[in-house]
Design an enzyme around this catalytic site. Structure first.
Site, mmCIF file in Angstrom:
data_model
loop_
_atom_site.group_PDB
_atom_site.id
_atom_site.type_symbol
_atom_site.label_atom_id
_atom_site.label_comp_id
_atom_site.label_asym_id
_atom_site.label_seq_id
_atom_site.Cartn_x
_atom_site.Cartn_y
_atom_site.Cartn_z
ATOM 1 N N HIS A 39 -1.576 -3.388 -1.434
ATOM 2 C CA HIS A 39 -0.748 -2.608 -0.502
ATOM 3 C C HIS A 39 0.468 -2.013 -1.206
ATOM 4 O O HIS A 39 1.596 -2.058 -0.721
ATOM 5 C CB HIS A 39 -0.328 -3.462 0.701
ATOM 6 C CG HIS A 39 -0.256 -2.663 1.958
ATOM 7 N ND1 HIS A 39 0.928 -2.200 2.483
ATOM 8 C CD2 HIS A 39 -1.229 -2.216 2.787
ATOM 9 C CE1 HIS A 39 0.674 -1.509 3.586
ATOM 10 N NE2 HIS A 39 -0.619 -1.506 3.793
ATOM 11 N N TYR A 55 0.852 2.495 3.615
ATOM 12 C CA TYR A 55 1.984 3.146 4.287
ATOM 13 C C TYR A 55 1.710 4.637 4.538
ATOM 14 O O TYR A 55 2.610 5.373 4.943
ATOM 15 C CB TYR A 55 3.287 3.018 3.467
ATOM 16 C CG TYR A 55 3.594 1.598 3.071
ATOM 17 C CD1 TYR A 55 4.170 0.710 3.990
ATOM 18 C CD2 TYR A 55 3.295 1.129 1.799
ATOM 19 C CE1 TYR A 55 4.435 -0.598 3.638
ATOM 20 C CE2 TYR A 55 3.547 -0.180 1.437
ATOM 21 C CZ TYR A 55 4.121 -1.037 2.352
ATOM 22 O OH TYR A 55 4.379 -2.335 1.995
ATOM 23 N N ASP A 111 -6.655 -1.209 9.304
ATOM 24 C CA ASP A 111 -6.060 -1.301 7.963
ATOM 25 C C ASP A 111 -5.576 -2.711 7.645
ATOM 26 O O ASP A 111 -5.164 -3.445 8.542
ATOM 27 C CB ASP A 111 -4.818 -0.393 7.894
ATOM 28 C CG ASP A 111 -5.176 1.077 7.807
ATOM 29 O OD1 ASP A 111 -6.364 1.422 7.898
ATOM 30 O OD2 ASP A 111 -4.233 1.877 7.653
ATOM 31 N N ASP A 112 -5.588 -3.025 6.367
ATOM 32 C CA ASP A 112 -4.880 -4.183 5.760
ATOM 33 C C ASP A 112 -5.674 -5.480 5.659
ATOM 34 O O ASP A 112 -5.205 -6.432 5.057
ATOM 35 C CB ASP A 112 -3.530 -4.499 6.446
ATOM 36 C CG ASP A 112 -2.561 -3.334 6.453
ATOM 37 O OD1 ASP A 112 -2.811 -2.361 5.736
ATOM 38 O OD2 ASP A 112 -1.560 -3.415 7.181
ATOM 39 N N HIS A 119 -7.851 0.400 0.306
ATOM 40 C CA HIS A 119 -6.473 0.537 0.796
ATOM 41 C C HIS A 119 -5.512 -0.045 -0.258
ATOM 42 O O HIS A 119 -4.516 -0.652 0.087
ATOM 43 C CB HIS A 119 -6.359 -0.184 2.142
ATOM 44 C CG HIS A 119 -5.148 0.157 2.958
ATOM 45 N ND1 HIS A 119 -4.704 1.438 3.179
ATOM 46 C CD2 HIS A 119 -4.260 -0.644 3.635
ATOM 47 C CE1 HIS A 119 -3.625 1.403 3.946
ATOM 48 N NE2 HIS A 119 -3.326 0.154 4.224
ATOM 49 N N HIS A 176 -4.403 -2.272 13.071
ATOM 50 C CA HIS A 176 -4.213 -3.116 11.885
ATOM 51 C C HIS A 176 -4.781 -4.517 12.082
ATOM 52 O O HIS A 176 -4.465 -5.171 13.073
ATOM 53 C CB HIS A 176 -2.721 -3.225 11.561
ATOM 54 C CG HIS A 176 -2.135 -1.914 11.111
ATOM 55 N ND1 HIS A 176 -1.776 -0.927 11.988
ATOM 56 C CD2 HIS A 176 -1.896 -1.427 9.865
ATOM 57 C CE1 HIS A 176 -1.331 0.117 11.298
ATOM 58 N NE2 HIS A 176 -1.391 -0.158 10.016
HETATM 59 ZN ZN LIG Z 1 -1.708 -0.644 5.315
#
Ligand SMILES: [Zn+2]
Length: 204
Positions: free
Chosen positions: A88, A119, A33-34, A84, A172
């Site tokens: 964020h 989240y 993620d991210d 995503h 991540h």
């Molecule tokens: Zn995230």
């Protein structure tokens, strides 16, 4: 309490989201993620390539704008990508309309049917609305790679004990994990492979 494995109750309460896949196949799904992140994502891609395995990257729209060449590399190397959000954004602090707009904005760049809320949280109304267009993919095993209070050794011990067939594992590519993911990822791959499980990407 620090949670690695998602309790069955959470999966039941939020059953319109995907928390894992069939326990009958010997497959684990690695997700990141991210990103894209210029320090981490290329290194992760190298590790995946060395191990000849495919994963899924849930990207943040504004990072795709900043690092389009890394985003292209993820796709070119056969991994799947997911949305995503654009920046964020926290679902529970955003109105339905602006949340959906934010996701749509990211969709123009990412073009994927897979979506994971930032989240891991959004409202029921946001879930209901996004479910019409996206597969909402959560996770069943959280690595806690971003939590500096937990040592990489402890994370790997938990992985060895808990990861099983059908799990969606989340890591991540985010500056918060920079030093730690280098220690975690290669070992984690070995642990899963030693269990006789193979890795696959999540299909749209
Ligand atoms: Zn995230």
């Amino acid at each position: 309490m620090i949670l690695f494995k998602i309790p069955r109750l959470v999966e039941i309460l939020f059953s319109s989201r995907t928390w894992g896949f069939s326990r009958s196949e010997k497959v684990v799904y690695l997700t990141f993620d991210d990103g894209p992140d210029p320090q981490l994502t290329p290194w992760i891609l190298d590790v995946l390539q060395e191990n000849q395995l495919k994963a899924t990257f849930f990207c943040v729209g504004e990072n795709v704008l900043k690092y389009p060449e890394i985003f292209e590399r993820i796709k070119r190397e056969g991994h799947s990508v997911g949305n995503h959000t654009m920046n964020h954004v926290k679902g529970i602090k955003t109105s339905l309309k602006s949340y959906v707009q934010n996701v749509e904005e990211a969709h123009h760049l990412i073009q994927s049917k897979l979506f994971r809320p930032a989240y891991g949280r959004m409202t029921f109304r946001q879930t209901k609305s996004l479910k019409k267009r996206y597969k909402i993919i959560m996770w069943s095993w959280l690595s806690n790679d971003f939590n500096t209070k937990i040592s990489p050794e402890k994370i790997l011990k938990k992985a060895a004990r808990q990861i099983q067939h059908g799990d969606i594992v989340v890591l991540h590519d985010n500056h918060k994990t920079t030093e730690r993911i280098h220690l975690i990822l290669p070992e984690l791959i070995q642990i899963v492979q030693q269990k006789g499980l193979e890795f696959k990407r999540i299909e749209e």
